[in-house]
Design a protein around this motif. Structure first.
Motif, PDB file in Angstrom:
ATOM      1  N   LEU A 158      75.627  78.227   3.580  1.00  0.00           N
ATOM      2  CA  LEU A 158      75.051  78.502   4.896  1.00  0.00           C
ATOM      3  C   LEU A 158      74.696  79.980   5.036  1.00  0.00           C
ATOM      4  O   LEU A 158      73.634  80.331   5.553  1.00  0.00           O
ATOM      5  CB  LEU A 158      76.018  78.079   6.005  1.00  0.00           C
ATOM      6  CG  LEU A 158      75.468  78.153   7.437  1.00  0.00           C
ATOM      7  CD1 LEU A 158      74.237  77.250   7.589  1.00  0.00           C
ATOM      8  CD2 LEU A 158      76.544  77.776   8.448  1.00  0.00           C
ATOM      9  N   ILE A 159      75.592  80.852   4.543  1.00  0.00           N
ATOM     10  CA  ILE A 159      75.325  82.297   4.589  1.00  0.00           C
ATOM     11  C   ILE A 159      74.098  82.630   3.744  1.00  0.00           C
ATOM     12  O   ILE A 159      73.245  83.425   4.136  1.00  0.00           O
ATOM     13  CB  ILE A 159      76.540  83.099   4.073  1.00  0.00           C
ATOM     14  CG1 ILE A 159      77.757  82.861   4.970  1.00  0.00           C
ATOM     15  CG2 ILE A 159      76.212  84.591   4.009  1.00  0.00           C
ATOM     16  CD1 ILE A 159      77.575  83.289   6.400  1.00  0.00           C
ATOM     17  N   GLN A 214      62.551  83.833  17.661  1.00  0.00           N
ATOM     18  CA  GLN A 214      62.253  82.782  16.691  1.00  0.00           C
ATOM     19  C   GLN A 214      63.289  82.771  15.561  1.00  0.00           C
ATOM     20  O   GLN A 214      63.697  81.691  15.113  1.00  0.00           O
ATOM     21  CB  GLN A 214      60.844  82.948  16.120  1.00  0.00           C
ATOM     22  CG  GLN A 214      60.439  81.808  15.191  1.00  0.00           C
ATOM     23  CD  GLN A 214      58.943  81.663  15.029  1.00  0.00           C
ATOM     24  OE1 GLN A 214      58.190  81.950  15.958  1.00  0.00           O
ATOM     25  NE2 GLN A 214      58.489  81.186  13.880  1.00  0.00           N
ATOM     26  N   VAL A 215      63.718  83.937  15.109  1.00  0.00           N
ATOM     27  CA  VAL A 215      64.728  84.008  14.047  1.00  0.00           C
ATOM     28  C   VAL A 215      66.032  83.361  14.513  1.00  0.00           C
ATOM     29  O   VAL A 215      66.649  82.575  13.777  1.00  0.00           O
ATOM     30  CB  VAL A 215      64.968  85.474  13.619  1.00  0.00           C
ATOM     31  CG1 VAL A 215      66.207  85.570  12.727  1.00  0.00           C
ATOM     32  CG2 VAL A 215      63.754  86.008  12.875  1.00  0.00           C
ATOM     33  N   VAL A 216      66.465  83.689  15.724  1.00  0.00           N
ATOM     34  CA  VAL A 216      67.692  83.092  16.262  1.00  0.00           C
ATOM     35  C   VAL A 216      67.550  81.579  16.366  1.00  0.00           C
ATOM     36  O   VAL A 216      68.473  80.823  16.029  1.00  0.00           O
ATOM     37  CB  VAL A 216      68.032  83.700  17.650  1.00  0.00           C
ATOM     38  CG1 VAL A 216      69.161  82.925  18.317  1.00  0.00           C
ATOM     39  CG2 VAL A 216      68.418  85.164  17.503  1.00  0.00           C
ATOM     40  N   ALA A 217      66.372  81.129  16.809  1.00  0.00           N
ATOM     41  CA  ALA A 217      66.127  79.685  16.922  1.00  0.00           C
ATOM     42  C   ALA A 217      66.207  79.003  15.558  1.00  0.00           C
ATOM     43  O   ALA A 217      66.747  77.890  15.440  1.00  0.00           O
ATOM     44  CB  ALA A 217      64.763  79.436  17.563  1.00  0.00           C
ATOM     45  N   ILE A 275      71.982  75.715  11.575  1.00  0.00           N
ATOM     46  CA  ILE A 275      73.390  75.377  11.826  1.00  0.00           C
ATOM     47  C   ILE A 275      73.524  73.928  12.296  1.00  0.00           C
ATOM     48  O   ILE A 275      74.440  73.210  11.879  1.00  0.00           O
ATOM     49  CB  ILE A 275      74.001  76.353  12.856  1.00  0.00           C
ATOM     50  CG1 ILE A 275      74.113  77.758  12.241  1.00  0.00           C
ATOM     51  CG2 ILE A 275      75.370  75.866  13.329  1.00  0.00           C
ATOM     52  CD1 ILE A 275      74.507  78.840  13.228  1.00  0.00           C
ATOM     53  N   LEU A 276      72.604  73.496  13.141  1.00  0.00           N
ATOM     54  CA  LEU A 276      72.641  72.104  13.627  1.00  0.00           C
ATOM     55  C   LEU A 276      72.426  71.098  12.502  1.00  0.00           C
ATOM     56  O   LEU A 276      72.875  69.956  12.579  1.00  0.00           O
ATOM     57  CB  LEU A 276      71.575  71.905  14.716  1.00  0.00           C
ATOM     58  CG  LEU A 276      71.826  72.638  16.047  1.00  0.00           C
ATOM     59  CD1 LEU A 276      70.636  72.468  16.976  1.00  0.00           C
ATOM     60  CD2 LEU A 276      73.105  72.125  16.714  1.00  0.00           C
ATOM     61  N   ILE A 333      73.385  69.907   4.090  1.00  0.00           N
ATOM     62  CA  ILE A 333      73.512  70.720   2.877  1.00  0.00           C
ATOM     63  C   ILE A 333      74.582  70.118   1.972  1.00  0.00           C
ATOM     64  O   ILE A 333      75.743  70.011   2.339  1.00  0.00           O
ATOM     65  CB  ILE A 333      73.878  72.187   3.229  1.00  0.00           C
ATOM     66  CG1 ILE A 333      72.778  72.802   4.102  1.00  0.00           C
ATOM     67  CG2 ILE A 333      74.080  73.004   1.965  1.00  0.00           C
ATOM     68  CD1 ILE A 333      73.096  74.203   4.597  1.00  0.00           C
ATOM     69  N   ASN A 334      74.159  69.722   0.788  1.00  0.00           N
ATOM     70  CA  ASN A 334      75.059  69.091  -0.171  1.00  0.00           C
ATOM     71  C   ASN A 334      74.784  69.635  -1.576  1.00  0.00           C
ATOM     72  O   ASN A 334      73.799  69.254  -2.205  1.00  0.00           O
ATOM     73  CB  ASN A 334      74.873  67.572  -0.146  1.00  0.00           C
ATOM     74  CG  ASN A 334      75.848  66.851  -1.057  1.00  0.00           C
ATOM     75  OD1 ASN A 334      76.665  67.473  -1.742  1.00  0.00           O
ATOM     76  ND2 ASN A 334      75.772  65.530  -1.095  1.00  0.00           N
TER      77      ASN A 334
END
Length: 431
Positions: free
Chosen positions: A100-101, A190-193, A199-200, A205-206
C-alpha cells in the motif's frame, strides 16, 4: 428570422460534430471542417473569414506553441536523462515490502513527474516502469491503470504545457498568482481522492497474483530493468519551473529552460561538448516529434475557435436565458455535469466542448479568469479517465484492461473530485 435559422443550423452542425467525435473520427479534420461550416453558415464575409478565422487565430497562437515546445522538451529531458526512471525505481525500492505504501508512493511520484512532463511519449516512458511496479506489489491490472491515469491527471492543473493549450480560448487568463494557488490546491484534492480511492480498494491487492499479471502484460521485474543512476538532488527538478514562477515570478520559458539545463548538467549529460550537443539535439528532435501532431490539431482547433467567437453573439441570448447569474450555481452545475466531458463531449475543451468554450468566452458574460478553470475541471476529468485520451488508450492496450472496468473505477472518483474542484473555482475566482 434569418438569425434564428442560422443559430439552429449552427447547433445542428454542432450535434453532428459530437456524433462525429463519438464515432472516433479524426479530430483535427473535424475541427477544420467545422471552422469552414461555421464560417459559411454564419455568413461570415469571405475576407473576414480568411483573416479572422484562418490567419489571425493561428498566428496569434504562436507564443502558446513556444510554451508547448519548451514544455515538451523539458519532459523529454526528464525521461532521457534518467531522472524520471530513477525517481520511479527509488519508489519501488522504498515501498517494496509494504504494497500500500509503495502504491501511494507511485501516486506521489507520478504527480511529481507530470507537473512538468507532458505527452503520450512521456507517459509511455514512465508507464512501462511504474505500472509493473504496481503489479509487482499485487495490484490488479485495472486498479493499477486507474491509479496511474488518475495520478497523471492530478498535476495537469499546474502543467504549463496543458494550461497554455486551454488558454487559447481564454487569452486573458494568467498562469501564475491566484491561478497557481488554485491549481496546487486542486491537484492536492485529486491526489488525496486517489489515495482514498486506493485505500478503499486495498483488499484487492494480492501479492500472489503479481507474477501472473506481470506475465500477462509481458513485463520484466523492475529490478531487472537497467535504470541510470542520477544524483538524488535531481529528484526536485520536475517542480523547478513551478517554483520559479511562484517565488520569483519567472515566465514559463526561462523557468523551463533553467530546469532543462539543470537536468542535463546534473545528470552528466553536459560533460563534454560533444556529449552535450548530441543529447541536446536528440532530445529536441524527439520532443518536437512528440508534439508535431498536437500542434496541427491545435491549429485546427484555434481556427474553429475563431469561427465560434464570431458567431458567439448569436448564442448570447440563449446563454443569458439558460445560464445562472450566480457563479456558485454555475460552478456547481458544471461539477455535477462534469461527465459530459467524457467521449470528447460538450464539456471537453479538446472535443465538442471547444464550441462551448469559444462561445462562452465570446459572449463576455463571465471573465476569462473564471471560465478557464471552470471548464478545465471537467476537461481534466476526461483527461484522467476517458478512453479517448491518447495515453489512456495506450494504457488499456498495455495493461490488457477492458474499457468498462477502467470507466467504472475512474468515473466515480473523478466525479467527486470535479464537484469539489468546481467549488474551489468559485472560492478563488467567483466570489
Amino acid at each position: 428570422m434569418t438569425s434564428t435559422i442560422i443559430s439552429v443550423l449552427l447547433l445542428l452542425t454542432f450535434a453532428g460534430f459530437i456524433y462525429y467525435i463519438i464515432k472516433g473520427s479524426n479530430l483535427m479534420i473535424g475541427f477544420f471542417i467545422m471552422a469552414i461550416l461555421w464560417s459559411v453558415i454564419g455568413m461570415v464575409p469571405f475576407n473576414t473569414a480568411i483573416q479572422k478565422v484562418f490567419a489571425e487565430p493561428a498566428l496569434n497562437y504562436g507564443p502558446t506553441i513556444i510554451y508547448i515546445v519548451f514544455g515538451s522538451w523539458f519532459g523529454r529531458v526528464l525521461v532521457d536523462s534518467g531522472i524520471a526512471p530513477a525517481i520511479s525505481e527509488t519508489t519501488n525500492k522504498v515501498g517494496k515490502k509494504r504494497p500500500l505504501i509503495a502504491a501511494i508512493l507511485v501516486i506521489f511520484v507520478t504527480t511529481l513527474i507530470f507537473v512538468s512532463a507532458y505527452g503520450v511519449g512521456s507517459v509511455i516512458a514512465i508507464g512501462v516502469i511504474l505500472l509493473p511496479i504496481l503489479l509487482s506489489v499485487g495490484m490488479p491490472r485495472d486498479l493499477a491503470l486507474s491509479v496511474f491515469a488518475l495520478s497523471i491527471g492530478a498535476p495537469m492543473y499546474i502543467n504549463v504545457v496543458l494550461f497554455n493549450q486551454i488558454k487559447a480560448f481564454f487569452p486573458k487568463a494568467i498562469y501564475g498568482g491566484k491561478y497557481l494557488e488554485f491549481g496546487i490546491v486542486a491537484t492536492l484534492i485529486q491526489v488525496v481522492a486517489i489515495i482514498v480511492f486506493l485505500i478503499l480498494h486495498r483488499k484487492k491487492i494480492n501479492p500472489a497474483n503479481a507474477e501472473k499479471n506481470l506475465e500477462i502484460i509481458g513485463a520484466v521485474d523492475a529490478d531487472q530493468a537497467q535504470i541510470k543512476s542520477v544524483p538524488k538532488i535531481t529528484f526536485i527538478i520536475p517542480v523547478v519551473p513551478v517554483f520559479m514562477n511562484m517565488v520569483f515570478g519567472w515566465d514559463a520559458i526561462p523557468a523551463l529552460t533553467l530546469a532543462t539545463l539543470l537536468a542535463i548538467f546534473l545528470t552528466g549529460n553536459g560533460s563534454g561538448w560533444k556529449k552535450f550537443s548530441d543529447f541536446l539535439n536528440s532530445t529536441i528532435k524527439q520532443s518536437i516529434s512528440d508534439i508535431a501532431g498536437l500542434i496541427m490539431f491545435l491549429m485546427a482547433l484555434i481556427m474553429f475557435s475563431g469561427a465560434a467567437s464570431i458567431n458567439a453573439p448569436r448564442f448570447k441570448p440563449i446563454f443569458e436565458a439558460i445560464l445562472p447569474n450566480s457563479h456558485l450555481v454555475l460552478a456547481l452545475m458544471l461539477g455535477v455535469l462534469a461527465p459530459l466531458a467524457l467521449f470528447r463531449g460538450p464539456l471537453h475543451v479538446w472535443g465538442a466542448g471547444a464550441a462551448t468554450a469559444a462561445v462562452l468566452s465570446g459572449t463576455g458574460l463571465f471573465s476569462d479568469a473564471f471560465l478557464l478553470p471552470l471548464l478545465y475541471v471537467p476537461s481534466l476529468m476526461a483527461v484522467s479517465t476517458d478512453i479517448t485520451q491518447s495515453w489512456n488508450v495506450w494504457g488499456l492496450d498495455y495493461m490488457k484492461v477492458d474499457t468498462k472496468s477502467f470507466l467504472k473505477l475512474g468515473i466515480p472518483v473523478m466525479w467527486i473530485v470535479s464537484i469539489l474542484n468546481e467549488l474551489l473555482v468559485y472560492y478563488f475566482f467567483g466570489r
